[in-house]
Write an enzyme that holds these catalytic residues in place. Structure first.
Site, PDB file in Angstrom:
ATOM      1  NE  ARG A  15       0.091   4.620  -8.424  1.00  0.00           N
ATOM      2  CZ  ARG A  15      -0.830   4.082  -8.139  1.00  0.00           C
ATOM      3  NH1 ARG A  15      -2.012   4.219  -7.417  1.00  0.00           N
ATOM      4  NH2 ARG A  15      -0.430   2.775  -9.143  1.00  0.00           N
ATOM      5  CG  ASP A  16      -1.090   1.223  -5.191  1.00  0.00           C
ATOM      6  OD1 ASP A  16      -2.028   1.832  -5.224  1.00  0.00           O
ATOM      7  OD2 ASP A  16      -0.691   0.725  -6.207  1.00  0.00           O
ATOM      8  CG  HIS A 207      -0.488  -3.353  -8.959  1.00  0.00           C
ATOM      9  ND1 HIS A 207       0.544  -2.201  -9.585  1.00  0.00           N
ATOM     10  CD2 HIS A 207      -0.807  -3.402  -8.530  1.00  0.00           C
ATOM     11  CE1 HIS A 207      -0.074  -1.242  -8.974  1.00  0.00           C
ATOM     12  NE2 HIS A 207      -0.931  -1.528  -7.761  1.00  0.00           N
ATOM     13  CG  HIS A 209      -3.087  -4.215  -3.935  1.00  0.00           C
ATOM     14  ND1 HIS A 209      -3.055  -3.107  -3.575  1.00  0.00           N
ATOM     15  CD2 HIS A 209      -2.890  -4.357  -5.107  1.00  0.00           C
ATOM     16  CE1 HIS A 209      -2.875  -2.342  -4.003  1.00  0.00           C
ATOM     17  NE2 HIS A 209      -3.218  -2.182  -5.586  1.00  0.00           N
ATOM     18  CB  CYS A 240      -6.710   1.166  -4.639  1.00  0.00           C
ATOM     19  SG  CYS A 240      -7.938   2.029  -5.653  1.00  0.00           S
ATOM     20  CG  ASN A 249       1.151  -1.634  -3.926  1.00  0.00           C
ATOM     21  OD1 ASN A 249       0.187  -0.903  -3.607  1.00  0.00           O
ATOM     22  ND2 ASN A 249       0.529  -2.564  -5.833  1.00  0.00           N
TER      23      ASN A 249
END
Ligand SMILES: CC(C)(COP(=O)([O-])OP(=O)([O-])OC[C@H]1O[C@@H](n2cnc3c(N)ncnc32)[C@H](O)[C@@H]1OP(=O)([O-])[O-])[C@@H](O)C(=O)NCCC(=O)NCCSC(=O)C[C@@](C)(O)CC(=O)[O-]
Length: 299
Positions: A15-16, A207, A209, A240, A249
């Protein structure tokens, strides 16, 4: 505080990791990625995002991805759902968990989901309620916890306020996003110290990055504070779409290597994870941003 014995990894690569890819990634490739991650022992996979395809075209096949997964026993397959439309789409696919995503910065919230922080929370309320009625747990993200691409520094108190509201609204866990990877260990500790006054530490996830190369150091710092849930992305994929300059990430392989080195269990087969990172980066022609993955694959 002693390190936790076990850490739960939330794998966000599908996803990310892929949401910002400029070229379309085939649904079959996403499905194979998800399957390989499961085979490597990852037991929580964020697989898709039910957002507007006009905003994030790469996630336009969320339905096909969620329904195409060959589900493995013991793995949670989750999806992002920013509003009721997204939740309804996700529920139709048999999603096991969903996540709403807000931020501690007004400007980022506007750019990312086109509303104010207050409006976002109003929008999430029926999503959380409906998901809970359907027996689906809801995770809450708070972005820009260590800095915003539009506003710069963000006060830990603001992060705590949004996090607390989401937690009280029914999110079972709050994932704290250093969206643009500007954090440093002391900032991360300070932010966590303020947020954990209101939310138990075992309900908070990191979370981070890796834009400034600090993600592993930041993780070590918050592990010392008792964090036991970490979001990461295989091969460090990602960024993002609404945070210019945000790189991927922290790489899952690097996190697993760090954790295993600290004697912390993850249940993940590092070699298989590294092979998955190698395979996906070759498939989408991206550099492998995991140092551990690269080292293992060139051994
Ligand atoms: C939230 C909206 C939809 C508001 O967008 P909007 O334009 O304000 O929404 P709207 O309600 O006015 O709808 C506009 C159009 O979108 C459609 N629409 C509306 N909702 C949906 C939906 N769920 N699924 C599919 N379509 C949808 C809706 O049907 C309509 O279609 P039209 O009539 O124009 O053809 C939009 O801003 C959006 O999709 N944003 C997503 C942004 C995003 O995905 N960002 C990346 C994820 S967040 C992230 O990566 C950070 C994180 C979580 O990893 C943590 C960290 O690192 O910090």
């Amino acid at each position: 505080m002693p390190f936790p014995k076990q850490v739960r990894l939330v794998e966000v690569g599908a996803r990310d990791g892929l949401q910002n890819e400029p070229n379309p990634v085939a649904t079959e490739t996403k499905l194979e990625l998800i399957d390989r991650l499961g085979a490597a022992g990852v037991n929580y996979i964020e697989a898709a995002s039910f957002v507007s395809p006009k905003w994030v075209p790469q996630m336009g096949d969320a339905r096909e991805v969620m329904t195409g997964i060959q589900r493995r026993e013991g793995i949670t397959y989750a999806a992002l759902t920013p509003n009721l439309k997204g939740l309804e789409g996700a529920l139709e696919t048999g999603v096991q968990e969903v996540a709403v995503f807000g931020a501690a910065s007004e400007s980022f919230t506007k750019k990312n989901i086109n509303c104010t922080i207050a409006e976002s929370l109003e929008r999430f309320a029926p999503v959380i309620e409906k998901a809970r009625d359907a027996g689906i747990p809801v995770r809450g993200y708070v972005s820009t916890v260590l800095g915003c691409p539009y506003e710069g520094d963000i006060a830990p108190e603001k992060v705590a306020e949004v996090s607390k509201t989401l937690f009280e609204m029914g999110c079972y866990e709050i994932s704290l996003g250093d969206t643009i990877g500007v954090g440093t260990p002391l900032k991360a500790k300070r932010m966590l110290e303020v947020v954990s006054r209101d939310i138990p530490i075992d309900k908070l996830a990191a979370h981070f990055h890796d834009t400034y190369g600090q993600a592993l150091a930041n993780l070590y710092a918050v592990l010392e504070e008792g964090i036991s849930i970490i979001d990461s992305s295989v091969a460090g994929l990602g960024g993002c779409p609404y945070a210019k300059g945000a790189s991927g990430n922290v790489a899952s392989e690097d996190v697993v290597y760090l954790l295993h080195g600290l004697g912390i269990q993850t249940g993940i087969d590092l070699q298989k994870l590294a092979e998955t990172g190698h395979w996906i980066t070759q498939s989408i022609q991206r550099p492998n941003r995991s140092k551990v993955g690269t080292a293992l694959m060139t051994k």
